[in-house]
Design an enzyme around this catalytic site. Structure first.
Site, PDB file in Angstrom:
ATOM      1  N   ASP A 160       0.832  -1.206   0.000  1.00  0.00           N
ATOM      2  CA  ASP A 160       0.000   0.000   0.000  1.00  0.00           C
ATOM      3  C   ASP A 160       0.869   1.261   0.000  1.00  0.00           C
ATOM      4  O   ASP A 160       2.012   1.233   0.468  1.00  0.00           O
ATOM      5  CB  ASP A 160      -0.887  -0.033   1.265  1.00  0.00           C
ATOM      6  CG  ASP A 160      -2.055   0.934   1.157  1.00  0.00           C
ATOM      7  OD1 ASP A 160      -2.299   1.483   0.072  1.00  0.00           O
ATOM      8  OD2 ASP A 160      -2.737   1.145   2.187  1.00  0.00           O
ATOM      9  N   ASN A 183     -10.170  -2.838  -7.161  1.00  0.00           N
ATOM     10  CA  ASN A 183      -9.319  -1.825  -7.810  1.00  0.00           C
ATOM     11  C   ASN A 183      -9.827  -1.371  -9.183  1.00  0.00           C
ATOM     12  O   ASN A 183      -9.363  -0.359  -9.719  1.00  0.00           O
ATOM     13  CB  ASN A 183      -7.868  -2.322  -7.943  1.00  0.00           C
ATOM     14  CG  ASN A 183      -7.101  -2.309  -6.628  1.00  0.00           C
ATOM     15  OD1 ASN A 183      -6.187  -3.109  -6.419  1.00  0.00           O
ATOM     16  ND2 ASN A 183      -7.460  -1.400  -5.724  1.00  0.00           N
TER      17      ASN A 183
HETATM   18  C1  FPP Z   1      -1.680   0.269  -3.463  1.00  0.00           C
HETATM   19  O1  FPP Z   1      -1.216   1.583  -3.408  1.00  0.00           O
HETATM   20  C2  FPP Z   1      -1.074  -0.420  -4.579  1.00  0.00           C
HETATM   21  C3  FPP Z   1      -1.739  -0.968  -5.621  1.00  0.00           C
HETATM   22  C4  FPP Z   1      -3.203  -0.992  -5.774  1.00  0.00           C
HETATM   23  C5  FPP Z   1      -1.007  -1.592  -6.726  1.00  0.00           C
HETATM   24  C6  FPP Z   1       0.137  -2.416  -6.284  1.00  0.00           C
HETATM   25  C7  FPP Z   1       1.029  -2.709  -7.394  1.00  0.00           C
HETATM   26  C8  FPP Z   1       2.366  -2.676  -7.319  1.00  0.00           C
HETATM   27  C9  FPP Z   1       3.126  -2.378  -6.112  1.00  0.00           C
HETATM   28  C10 FPP Z   1       3.171  -3.036  -8.475  1.00  0.00           C
HETATM   29  C11 FPP Z   1       2.857  -4.450  -8.799  1.00  0.00           C
HETATM   30  C12 FPP Z   1       3.864  -5.071  -9.571  1.00  0.00           C
HETATM   31  C13 FPP Z   1       3.641  -6.119 -10.379  1.00  0.00           C
HETATM   32  C14 FPP Z   1       4.794  -6.834 -10.855  1.00  0.00           C
HETATM   33  C15 FPP Z   1       2.307  -6.573 -10.812  1.00  0.00           C
HETATM   34  P1  FPP Z   1      -2.252   2.755  -3.596  1.00  0.00           P
HETATM   35  O2  FPP Z   1      -2.280   3.116  -5.042  1.00  0.00           O
HETATM   36  O3  FPP Z   1      -3.589   2.341  -3.050  1.00  0.00           O
HETATM   37  O4  FPP Z   1      -1.615   3.867  -2.749  1.00  0.00           O
HETATM   38  P2  FPP Z   1      -2.393   5.003  -1.925  1.00  0.00           P
HETATM   39  O5  FPP Z   1      -3.190   4.312  -0.865  1.00  0.00           O
HETATM   40  O6  FPP Z   1      -1.293   5.833  -1.374  1.00  0.00           O
HETATM   41  O7  FPP Z   1      -3.244   5.726  -2.920  1.00  0.00           O
END
Ligand code: FPP
Length: 263
Positions: free
Chosen positions: A32, A80
């Site tokens: 996250d 998502n």
């Molecule tokens: C949450 O952060 C993250 C995600 C929904 C996506 C996670 C994906 C990656 C870390 C890369 C994945 C890599 C591969 C190889 C598939 P957020 O966007 O919810 O962050 P925030 O809460 O600060 O908005």
């Protein structure tokens, strides 16, 4: 580079001594904080995901070096899809980008790729990237890098219960045959066998909730929440979380740490 290499290097120099006999066999991570990290750097949200992808490479190697058997990473949840189309589009391209550059390293490190989630609902190109990586690493016998892609814990339980209900309907089993083991066998993690349930669940960026992740499997997992956003996560932070795990006494509902006390 749009991140501070030096600061990360320094953070990684913190020495954390671990008990090598008590490395969690299955670590699951809710990655996250990509968006918040990007905002803090005055970058678009997708830059956080891009950097997050690079961190996945580092942490995969670090976990494998530590002797972890399964590393499950929550890369995209069934919820998502509600994000803006451009962000979803970017996230759907990440597995392709990741495997294009990282499969040789996975093979060199004997790491096998596995996926849980409703993969058939992903864009065809994403499915292809994932299926290729699974095929290319199928003979590897070391750590399993298990991506949760279009995954939701409640949906997984519903699907598992539907499968079991079909078996009851066909007369193959009776309702009283249904037990916890049968439910576990109906989960998407069944192929992970004795490592299906995480020993340690880590969530980054200071949030303390499960967000529909591995709801069946986390019954006895230890939870560790760290303040770092996922793009700031390092091998040193991973070791710190494992150190916390090692300081806890797992009793599985019994009085000792013996897994046979599990109930
Ligand atoms: C949450 O952060 C993250 C995600 C929904 C996506 C996670 C994906 C990656 C870390 C890369 C994945 C890599 C591969 C190889 C598939 P957020 O966007 O919810 O962050 P925030 O809460 O600060 O908005």
């Amino acid at each position: 580079m749009f991140f501070n290499d030096r600061r990360e290097e320094r953070a990684d120099k913190q020495v954390v001594e671990l008990d090598n006999q008590q490395i969690p066999q299955h670590i699951a991570i809710i990655m996250d904080g990509n968006g918040r990290w990007a905002k803090g750097q005055n970058l678009p949200r997708v830059a956080g995901h891009q950097r997050g992808m690079e961190v996945v490479k580092d942490i995969t190697k670090a976990a494998s070096d530590l002797g972890v058997k399964v590393l499950t990473l929550y890369a995209f949840s069934t919820e998502n899809w509600k994000r803006p189309e451009t962000e979803v589009g970017f996230l759907m391209k990440l597995p392709g980008k990741f495997f294009d550059t990282f499969v040789p390293d996975l093979i060199a490190n004997n790491i096998r790729v596995n996926v849980i989630g409703y993969v058939d609902q992903l864009p065809a190109s994403t499915q292809k990237a994932v299926q290729n990586a699974i095929a290319q690493t199928a003979n590897n016998t070391g750590m399993v890098l298990n991506f949760a892609l279009n995954y939701g814990g409640r949906a997984e339980i519903v699907s598992g219960v539907q499968q079991i209900a079909q078996r009851v309907l066909s007369g193959e089993i009776k309702p009283e045959d249904i037990d916890e083991n049968m439910l576990s066998q109906s989960m998407m993690t069944a192929s992970l066998n004795e490592y299906a349930d995480p020993d340690l669940l880590i969530r980054t960026s200071g949030e303390e909730r499960l967000s529909n992740f591995l709801l069946w499997q986390i019954a006895y997992s230890e939870f560790v929440f760290v303040d770092e956003h996922w793009p700031e996560f390092t091998a040193s932070v991973l070791k710190r979380a494992i150190k916390i795990y090692q300081s806890r006494h797992r009793r599985f509902g019994g009085l000792s740490e013996n897994k046979s006390d599990k109930k």
